[in-house]
Design an enzyme around this catalytic site. Sequence first.
Site, PDB file in Angstrom:
ATOM      1  N   LYS A 196       3.050   1.240  58.228  1.00  0.00           N
ATOM      2  CA  LYS A 196       3.480  -0.113  58.606  1.00  0.00           C
ATOM      3  C   LYS A 196       2.582  -0.606  59.726  1.00  0.00           C
ATOM      4  O   LYS A 196       2.089   0.199  60.528  1.00  0.00           O
ATOM      5  CB  LYS A 196       4.937  -0.113  59.100  1.00  0.00           C
ATOM      6  CG  LYS A 196       5.622  -1.452  58.937  1.00  0.00           C
ATOM      7  CD  LYS A 196       6.065  -1.633  57.510  1.00  0.00           C
ATOM      8  CE  LYS A 196       6.867  -2.868  57.281  1.00  0.00           C
ATOM      9  NZ  LYS A 196       7.519  -2.801  55.969  1.00  0.00           N
ATOM     10  N   ASP A 228       9.265   7.066  43.332  1.00  0.00           N
ATOM     11  CA  ASP A 228       8.195   7.803  42.692  1.00  0.00           C
ATOM     12  C   ASP A 228       6.865   7.044  42.671  1.00  0.00           C
ATOM     13  O   ASP A 228       6.260   6.863  41.622  1.00  0.00           O
ATOM     14  CB  ASP A 228       8.629   8.175  41.256  1.00  0.00           C
ATOM     15  CG  ASP A 228       7.803   9.320  40.709  1.00  0.00           C
ATOM     16  OD1 ASP A 228       7.186  10.027  41.517  1.00  0.00           O
ATOM     17  OD2 ASP A 228       7.752   9.476  39.477  1.00  0.00           O
TER      18      ASP A 228
HETATM   19  P1  NAD Z   1      10.169 -13.553  55.959  1.00  0.00           P
HETATM   20  O1  NAD Z   1       9.456 -13.735  57.243  1.00  0.00           O
HETATM   21  O2  NAD Z   1       9.535 -14.093  54.714  1.00  0.00           O
HETATM   22  O3  NAD Z   1      11.663 -14.139  56.021  1.00  0.00           O
HETATM   23  C1  NAD Z   1      12.607 -13.751  56.954  1.00  0.00           C
HETATM   24  C2  NAD Z   1      13.542 -14.919  57.192  1.00  0.00           C
HETATM   25  O4  NAD Z   1      14.610 -14.488  58.040  1.00  0.00           O
HETATM   26  C3  NAD Z   1      12.845 -16.083  57.896  1.00  0.00           C
HETATM   27  O5  NAD Z   1      13.062 -17.251  57.148  1.00  0.00           O
HETATM   28  C4  NAD Z   1      13.521 -16.133  59.266  1.00  0.00           C
HETATM   29  O6  NAD Z   1      13.640 -17.448  59.778  1.00  0.00           O
HETATM   30  C5  NAD Z   1      14.892 -15.544  58.948  1.00  0.00           C
HETATM   31  N1  NAD Z   1      15.591 -15.011  60.121  1.00  0.00           N
HETATM   32  C6  NAD Z   1      15.087 -14.420  61.228  1.00  0.00           C
HETATM   33  N2  NAD Z   1      16.076 -14.079  62.082  1.00  0.00           N
HETATM   34  C7  NAD Z   1      17.231 -14.467  61.502  1.00  0.00           C
HETATM   35  C8  NAD Z   1      18.595 -14.402  61.884  1.00  0.00           C
HETATM   36  N3  NAD Z   1      18.971 -13.861  63.034  1.00  0.00           N
HETATM   37  N4  NAD Z   1      19.535 -14.905  61.036  1.00  0.00           N
HETATM   38  C9  NAD Z   1      19.169 -15.447  59.863  1.00  0.00           C
HETATM   39  N5  NAD Z   1      17.887 -15.547  59.451  1.00  0.00           N
HETATM   40  C10 NAD Z   1      16.930 -15.062  60.255  1.00  0.00           C
HETATM   41  O7  NAD Z   1      10.397 -11.983  55.827  1.00  0.00           O
HETATM   42  P2  NAD Z   1      10.684 -11.177  54.500  1.00  0.00           P
HETATM   43  O8  NAD Z   1       9.386 -10.735  53.938  1.00  0.00           O
HETATM   44  O9  NAD Z   1      11.646 -11.924  53.646  1.00  0.00           O
HETATM   45  O10 NAD Z   1      11.355  -9.859  55.099  1.00  0.00           O
HETATM   46  C11 NAD Z   1      12.752  -9.797  55.385  1.00  0.00           C
HETATM   47  C12 NAD Z   1      13.171  -8.347  55.466  1.00  0.00           C
HETATM   48  O11 NAD Z   1      12.893  -7.696  54.221  1.00  0.00           O
HETATM   49  C13 NAD Z   1      12.435  -7.509  56.526  1.00  0.00           C
HETATM   50  O12 NAD Z   1      13.327  -6.536  57.029  1.00  0.00           O
HETATM   51  C14 NAD Z   1      11.339  -6.845  55.740  1.00  0.00           C
HETATM   52  O13 NAD Z   1      10.873  -5.657  56.352  1.00  0.00           O
HETATM   53  C15 NAD Z   1      12.081  -6.558  54.444  1.00  0.00           C
HETATM   54  N6  NAD Z   1      11.211  -6.348  53.292  1.00  0.00           N
HETATM   55  C16 NAD Z   1      10.301  -7.270  52.911  1.00  0.00           C
HETATM   56  C17 NAD Z   1       9.502  -7.038  51.806  1.00  0.00           C
HETATM   57  C18 NAD Z   1       8.516  -8.047  51.294  1.00  0.00           C
HETATM   58  O14 NAD Z   1       7.937  -7.802  50.220  1.00  0.00           O
HETATM   59  N7  NAD Z   1       8.309  -9.164  51.947  1.00  0.00           N
HETATM   60  C19 NAD Z   1       9.617  -5.821  51.104  1.00  0.00           C
HETATM   61  C20 NAD Z   1      10.570  -4.891  51.505  1.00  0.00           C
HETATM   62  C21 NAD Z   1      11.359  -5.167  52.605  1.00  0.00           C
END
Ligand code: NAD
Length: 471
Positions: A106, A99
Site C-alpha cells: 500500500k 487466490d
Molecule cells: P474514494 O475517495 O473514491 O471515495 C470515498 C468517499 O468517502 C468520498 O466521496 C469521501 O467524500 C467519502 N467520505 C470520507 N469521509 C466520510 C465520512 N466520514 N462519511 C461519509 N463519507 C465520507 O475512495 P474509494 O476508492 O471509494 O475507497 C473507499 C474505501 O474502500 C477505502 O477504505 C478503500 O481503501 C477501500 N477500497 C477501495 C478500493 C478501490 O478499488 N477503490 C478497493 C478496495 C478497497
Amino acid sequence: MAENISFFQRINEYFDKAAKFTDYPQGLLEQIKICNSSCHFTFPIKRDDGTIQTIHGWRAEHSHHKLPTKGGIRYSMLVNEDEIMALAALMTYKCALVDLPYGGAKGGIKLNRKDYSESELERITRRYTYELIQKNYIGPGIDVPAPDYGTGENEMSWILDTYLSMSPDKLDAIACVTGKPIEQNGIKGRKEATGRGVVFGLEEACSFEDDMKQVGLQPGLRGKTVVIQGFGKVGYPASKYLNEAEAKVIGIAEADGAIYSPKGLDIESISAYRDETGSIRNFPDATFIENPNDILEMECDILVPAALENQITAENAPRIKARIIAEAANGPTTTKAHEILKKRGAMIIPDTFLNAGGVTVSYFEWLRNLSHVGFGRLGRRYEESAYNAMVHFIEQATGYQFSDDERQTVHGADETDLVNSGLQDTMINAYQEIRETRFKYGRDIVDSRTAAYINAIHTIAQSYMQLGIFP
Ligand code: NAD
C-alpha cells in the site's frame, strides 16, 4: 471503552486470533505477520502560488512471499506509516484469500486533494512515482500500485507515464500500475470492480437460508434496505448494483452530510446532482441530515461502510441497528465494535473478502498488459459462429423460431463479460471457502473475519513451504 490500539495492531490481533486455529511454527507465523519493508520519503513541490511545500509519502510492501506486491495508493490527511502498513497487510490477506499471485502493498501521500489544483496533483504524483522508481518500489514484477481512497484513473495515468518515460525499452512496463484509463491499457470493468464485487459478495452471503434466519432476514437481496457510507469509487457503483439487484438503498452518507429516503434513492440522479453541485447536500428528493454519522444508526437491513477505517466504534456500535455489516471499506469496524455487533447477532462480512473485487480485476488488467492482448480477442467471433450454428440446428430440428431478443443473448463473450464472470466466480468461491472454514471449526466459534484470516494464513504458509524456506 478506550480503543487505543493502532490500525496495524488491530490487523495483527485478528491475525493472532486466527493463527490459533493453525499449527504452523511460530517463526513462520511471525514472518507472515510482519511488514517486510516500508519507506517514508519527503520531497518538495512548488505550489501554483510559488511557495514551496514539503510532501510526505509512504509505500509499504507487507509480504514478499509472492511477487509482485500489489496495493493501492491513497491520498488523505490520515495517511501515516501505521495506516499504510495496516492496509498493506490487509492486501496480503485479501490476495491470498481470493487466490491472486501477489504479496500485499500500500502507498499513500498525506494530503487533502481538495487543497490542490489539478496541475499540483500531477506534479506530486509524478514526483511520488519517481521516488518509488528510485527506491525500487514499483515495476510490473516488483510492486504494482492501483487506485485507493482519494486517487483514481488520472493519478494512475500519471504514474504510468512517469514510469514509461524512465524505462523506454521495457516491453512490460505498461503493467507497472493498474486502474488505468481504458485508452491507456486499462481494462473494462475495473472502475466499478470493487463495488460490483461487494454486490456479488453480498448476493452470495445472503443466499443461504439458515444464515439469513440467524439474523432474522429472508434469503436474497431483494427488498433489503441499505445505508451506504461514502459515495466514491466503491460506494457509488455498489449502490447502483444493489438497486439493480432489487435491494433498496435508503440512505447515503458523504463527508459533508447524508441523504435519506425510505422509499429508496435514485442513484443515477444523485450522481448527476453531485457532479453538478460538487456535493450530495440538499439533493431534492430526500431528507438532508447534517451529521453524516447519524445515518449509520438508522433502521436498515444492510449497512455498507465504504469510506474510511474506524467508522464503527465502541461508541456508536451499540446504536447501530443493521443486521448485516458489509465492509466495503478497509478496516471500518474496530475490534470492540466488532464484538458488540457480534454479541447482538449481526452478521459482519469482512473487508478482506468483500472489497477484493478491485484487486481481482486489477489482476485481470495486469495479465492483459503482460499478454499484450485483450480478453476475448481470439475466441469471441469463433464462439459466436458456433452459437449461431447451434441456434440454427435447434430451429431446424424443432421448428421453433427464436425471437430477436432471444438471439441477442447468444453472443461470444467480450472483455466485459469475461471480467464480470471472473469477478463473480472469485467472490462466490472465496465466500464458500470462508463458510466451509466456519463450519469446520464451528459457526459459533469462528466468525467470517476469523475464517477469512485462517484461509489466508493457510495459503501464504503453503507458498512459503513451496519456496522451501520453512520445511
Ligand atoms: P474514494 O475517495 O473514491 O471515495 C470515498 C468517499 O468517502 C468520498 O466521496 C469521501 O467524500 C467519502 N467520505 C470520507 N469521509 C466520510 C465520512 N466520514 N462519511 C461519509 N463519507 C465520507 O475512495 P474509494 O476508492 O471509494 O475507497 C473507499 C474505501 O474502500 C477505502 O477504505 C478503500 O481503501 C477501500 N477500497 C477501495 C478500493 C478501490 O478499488 N477503490 C478497493 C478496495 C478497497
